[in-house]
Design a protein around this motif. Structure first.
Motif, mmCIF file in Angstrom:
data_model
loop_
_atom_site.group_PDB
_atom_site.id
_atom_site.type_symbol
_atom_site.label_atom_id
_atom_site.label_comp_id
_atom_site.label_asym_id
_atom_site.label_seq_id
_atom_site.Cartn_x
_atom_site.Cartn_y
_atom_site.Cartn_z
ATOM 1 N N ILE A 25 56.337 25.647 0.156
ATOM 2 C CA ILE A 25 55.003 26.411 0.187
ATOM 3 C C ILE A 25 54.395 25.913 1.324
ATOM 4 N N SER A 26 54.314 24.625 1.463
ATOM 5 C CA SER A 26 53.219 23.798 2.549
ATOM 6 C C SER A 26 53.823 24.370 3.871
ATOM 7 N N GLN A 27 55.159 24.484 4.244
ATOM 8 C CA GLN A 27 55.752 24.536 5.181
ATOM 9 C C GLN A 27 55.814 26.063 5.930
ATOM 10 N N THR A 28 55.725 26.962 4.646
ATOM 11 C CA THR A 28 55.963 28.471 5.225
ATOM 12 C C THR A 28 54.702 29.132 4.938
ATOM 13 N N TYR A 29 53.573 28.429 4.311
ATOM 14 C CA TYR A 29 52.393 29.070 4.138
ATOM 15 C C TYR A 29 51.276 28.246 4.484
ATOM 16 N N VAL A 30 50.723 27.401 3.563
ATOM 17 C CA VAL A 30 49.758 26.402 3.909
ATOM 18 C C VAL A 30 49.928 25.393 2.829
#
Length: 328
Positions: A25-30
């Motif tokens: 989720i950190s890589q694809t969003y924030v």
């Protein structure tokens, strides 16, 4: 097919699922602090479709809480608006001065530049939460930031009007992503940004007045949304569009002077695009071409064939044959 990124915890060993999801989720969003019931198995399935600079996401997951802190914002902030449309389960949002809960078919916008806590909870008798939405750069929306600020975390309906049109767009593109080409992504992103801007403009018109230049832009966006919703009507013309928006036909043409196409040309291109997608859709193979033409607003099949060939270089029949899936 549109460019797609997919993630599913079933593809990861059970002990690693929670940490892999938090990293993903950190890589694809924030970057987010993710909390969940660690006694239960982490269940997440996510798809992200690339619509140019905009990302269309769908996600099914177990109950969890995501926290965006000031520290994480200072470390990295892509300056995105995050549009959410819960389809199953409920979603709660909390920031420094507001708290609200959203049911299925509520639309809500929040901002990656603001600390917030989001908690998704399954409904009675349900195992997972299901939702869809957009990650959209703030700079892509033509409305003033201070105007959009008043809409952050405000509940907007996806059951009627422009909200329903936007929700239909999100679910239809996700469902039919295989019938689009990769270079359709940016065009679909433009439609998504226009519909979202039109929804915001509609909500703002009921409250704070906009500057004249913003009012003209939002009027164009509402007109585009109206056209999209009425493409099937062969009587859709600049005159009927102007009458529906209580403006003169000459003023309508004036509004579109700064657009890439005239009103009539945009209607024609949107009708052709709707027909092209239908011809490429495997689930619509049994529908006659003349019926697809009529559904797209072309009352005469011969006229449809002529303008389709001019736009795409092949006849509708040949295009349907070229895009037919190969037999296994």
């Amino acid at each position: 097919m549109l460019i797609e990124t997919a993630f599913c915890t079933r593809d990861v060993l059970p002990p690693d699922r929670f940490s892999c999801w938090r990293e993903h989720i950190s890589q694809t969003y924030v970057a987010m602090d993710v909390e969940e019931d660690r006694t239960a198995d982490t269940t997440v399935s996510q798809r992200i479709l690339s619509l140019g600079a905009i990302q269309l996401w769908t996600m099914e997951h177990s109950t969890m809480t995501l926290r965006r802190t000031q520290k994480l914002i200072q470390q990295s902030d892509p300056e995105l608006y995050h549009l959410s449309l819960p389809l199953r389960g409920t979603m709660g949002l909390i920031n420094s001065d507001h708290e609200a809960e959203y049911e299925p078919h509520d639309l809500v916008i929040h901002d990656t530049s603001r600390p917030h806590l989001m908690r998704a909870i399954t409904g009675y008798g349900e195992d997972t939460i299901l939702g869809t939405g957009l990650f959209i750069p703030r700079k892509l929306l033509p409305l003033p930031d201070n105007a959009i600020d008043s809409l952050i975390m405000r509940r907007l309906s996806a059951r009627e009007g422009i909200g329903a049109l936007l929700a239909q767009f999100l679910t239809q593109v996700t469902r039919d992503c295989g019938s689009y080409r990769p270079d359709d992504g940016a065009r679909l992103g433009t439609v998504a940004a226009d519909l979202l801007s039109a929804l915001f403009a509609h909500a703002l018109d009921a409250g704070n007045p906009l500057p004249p230049e913003s009012h003209q832009r939002t009027l164009v966006l509402r007109i585009r949304a109206f056209i999209q919703a009425n493409l099937h009507d062969p009587q859709l013309t600049p005159r009927t569009i102007a009458a529906a928006h209580h403006i003169s036909t000459s003023y309508l043409h004036l509004l579109f002077q700064h657009e890439e196409e005239t009103v009539a040309a945009w209607i024609r291109s949107q009708r052709l695009e709707r027909a092209r997608r239908a011809l490429a859709d495997p689930t619509m193979r049994a529908i006659p071409i003349h019926a697809i033409a009529a559904r797209s607003g072309f009352s005469r099949a011969a006229d449809f064939t002529r303008v389709f060939r001019r736009a795409y270089g092949v006849s509708p029949r040949d295009y349907r044959h070229q895009t037919a899936p190969l037999d296994p």
